[in-house]
Design a protein around this motif. Structure first.
Motif, PDB file in Angstrom:
ATOM      1  N   LEU A  55       0.861  -1.017  -0.019  1.00  0.00           N
ATOM      2  CA  LEU A  55       0.104  -0.054  -0.005  1.00  0.00           C
ATOM      3  C   LEU A  55       0.807   1.187   0.034  1.00  0.00           C
ATOM      4  O   LEU A  55       1.734   1.442   0.959  1.00  0.00           O
ATOM      5  CB  LEU A  55      -0.869  -0.121   1.094  1.00  0.00           C
ATOM      6  CG  LEU A  55      -2.276   0.913   1.152  1.00  0.00           C
ATOM      7  CD1 LEU A  55      -3.033   0.658   0.092  1.00  0.00           C
ATOM      8  CD2 LEU A  55      -2.840   0.744   2.601  1.00  0.00           C
ATOM      9  N   MET A  56       1.006   1.949  -1.139  1.00  0.00           N
ATOM     10  CA  MET A  56       2.042   3.033  -1.323  1.00  0.00           C
ATOM     11  C   MET A  56       1.437   4.435  -1.635  1.00  0.00           C
ATOM     12  O   MET A  56       0.651   4.380  -2.553  1.00  0.00           O
ATOM     13  CB  MET A  56       2.972   2.557  -2.400  1.00  0.00           C
ATOM     14  CG  MET A  56       4.024   3.392  -2.682  1.00  0.00           C
ATOM     15  SD  MET A  56       5.134   2.912  -4.249  1.00  0.00           S
ATOM     16  CE  MET A  56       4.253   3.022  -5.402  1.00  0.00           C
ATOM     17  N   ASP A  57       1.891   5.301  -0.839  1.00  0.00           N
ATOM     18  CA  ASP A  57       1.526   6.557  -0.991  1.00  0.00           C
ATOM     19  C   ASP A  57       2.094   7.472  -2.247  1.00  0.00           C
ATOM     20  O   ASP A  57       3.273   6.618  -2.455  1.00  0.00           O
ATOM     21  CB  ASP A  57       1.840   7.505   0.009  1.00  0.00           C
ATOM     22  CG  ASP A  57       1.560   8.966  -0.082  1.00  0.00           C
ATOM     23  OD1 ASP A  57       0.346   9.304  -0.784  1.00  0.00           O
ATOM     24  OD2 ASP A  57       2.199   9.951   0.259  1.00  0.00           O
ATOM     25  N   ILE A  58       1.755   8.249  -2.980  1.00  0.00           N
ATOM     26  CA  ILE A  58       2.464   8.794  -4.081  1.00  0.00           C
ATOM     27  C   ILE A  58       2.267  10.576  -3.707  1.00  0.00           C
ATOM     28  O   ILE A  58       1.109  11.120  -3.559  1.00  0.00           O
ATOM     29  CB  ILE A  58       1.809   8.981  -5.573  1.00  0.00           C
ATOM     30  CG1 ILE A  58       0.461   9.132  -5.568  1.00  0.00           C
ATOM     31  CG2 ILE A  58       2.460   7.537  -6.079  1.00  0.00           C
ATOM     32  CD1 ILE A  58      -0.063   9.056  -7.257  1.00  0.00           C
ATOM     33  N   ARG A  59       3.421  11.076  -3.205  1.00  0.00           N
ATOM     34  CA  ARG A  59       3.538  12.422  -2.894  1.00  0.00           C
ATOM     35  C   ARG A  59       3.591  13.292  -4.176  1.00  0.00           C
ATOM     36  O   ARG A  59       2.984  14.418  -4.220  1.00  0.00           O
ATOM     37  CB  ARG A  59       4.505  12.841  -1.951  1.00  0.00           C
ATOM     38  CG  ARG A  59       4.678  11.876  -0.704  1.00  0.00           C
ATOM     39  CD  ARG A  59       3.499  12.063   0.278  1.00  0.00           C
ATOM     40  NE  ARG A  59       3.378  13.385   0.623  1.00  0.00           N
ATOM     41  CZ  ARG A  59       2.250  13.811   1.136  1.00  0.00           C
ATOM     42  NH1 ARG A  59       1.214  13.005   1.385  1.00  0.00           N
ATOM     43  NH2 ARG A  59       2.431  14.867   1.828  1.00  0.00           N
TER      44      ARG A  59
END
Length: 218
Positions: A55-59
């Protein structure tokens, strides 16, 4: 589900990681094996222990995010990646799905849907919620978004067309198999063969092919 799904979290904001951890607490089949707060830590931990789902955030939703996604998918092709982001822009969502994300969730998503997305990615390789369906299908009706894809259409047989239509309706592998009286394994094989035939790398790409060649009518 016969075993625990090993889940990893990558987000630089601890409160979001804590929120996901709490939302997944006591959920069946889920085990959070590690967290990462930046890309350097993410790269290191992926090498030490690769999870089933990330589960990966993209800033930064631009080229850097796409490059990071492509590099991870190239090195870990079996890893399911769920993008978890504050952005709900259709173009960003479409690009993330096109370049290998298995699901896209906004940070307004509740724990039940996060859990549903994790299970769907493990069982069916992808999770299309209403937001992603809208971004991938309806956005692609605009000529400027689709004209560069798949300039040489190939012919799909009746069974493939039926499965493609059911995929666009957000049917799971099990639901498709029941509807067309084939085993889930056969459905998965046909789906993979379709991707190979049309030159699509992802389910989003397969749906784009359907839109581009007027096989799907959202």
């Amino acid at each position: 589900m016969e075993r625990l799904i090993q889940l990893a979290l990558a987000d630089e904001i601890k409160i979001f990681r804590d929120g996901i951890r709490m939302a997944m607490k006591n959920r069946d089949y889920i085990s959070i094996i590690w967290e990462a707060e930046d890309s350097k830590e993410l790269t290191k931990k992926l090498k030490l222990k690769t999870p089933d789902v990330l589960l990966m955030d993209i800033r930064d939703p631009g080229a850097n995010a796409i490059k990071d996604l492509q590099l991870i998918k190239k090195e870990y092709p079996d890893l399911k990646i769920i993008i978890f982001s504050m952005y709900d822009d259709y173009e960003i969502i479409r690009e993330m799905m096109e370049y290998g994300a298995n699901a896209y969730l906004t940070k307004r998503t509740d724990g039940d849907e996060i859990y549903k997305a994790i299970l769907a990615c493990m069982n069916d390789d992808f999770y299309f919620n209403e937001l992603v369906n809208t971004a991938v299908l309806f956005k692609l009706q605009e000529k400027k978004s689709v004209k560069r894809y798949y300039p040489h259409p190939v012919k799909l047989n009746d069974k493939e067309l039926k499965i493609l239509k059911l995929i666009s309706e957000d049917k799971t592998t099990e639901e498709i198999s029941e509807e067309i009286f084939l085993s889930p394994r056969t459905v998965e094989t046909i789906r993979q063969n379709m991707k190979t035939k049309v030159g699509a790398k992802t389910i989003a790409g397969l749906l784009m092919y359907g839109i581009r060649n007027k096989l799907l009518h959202p």
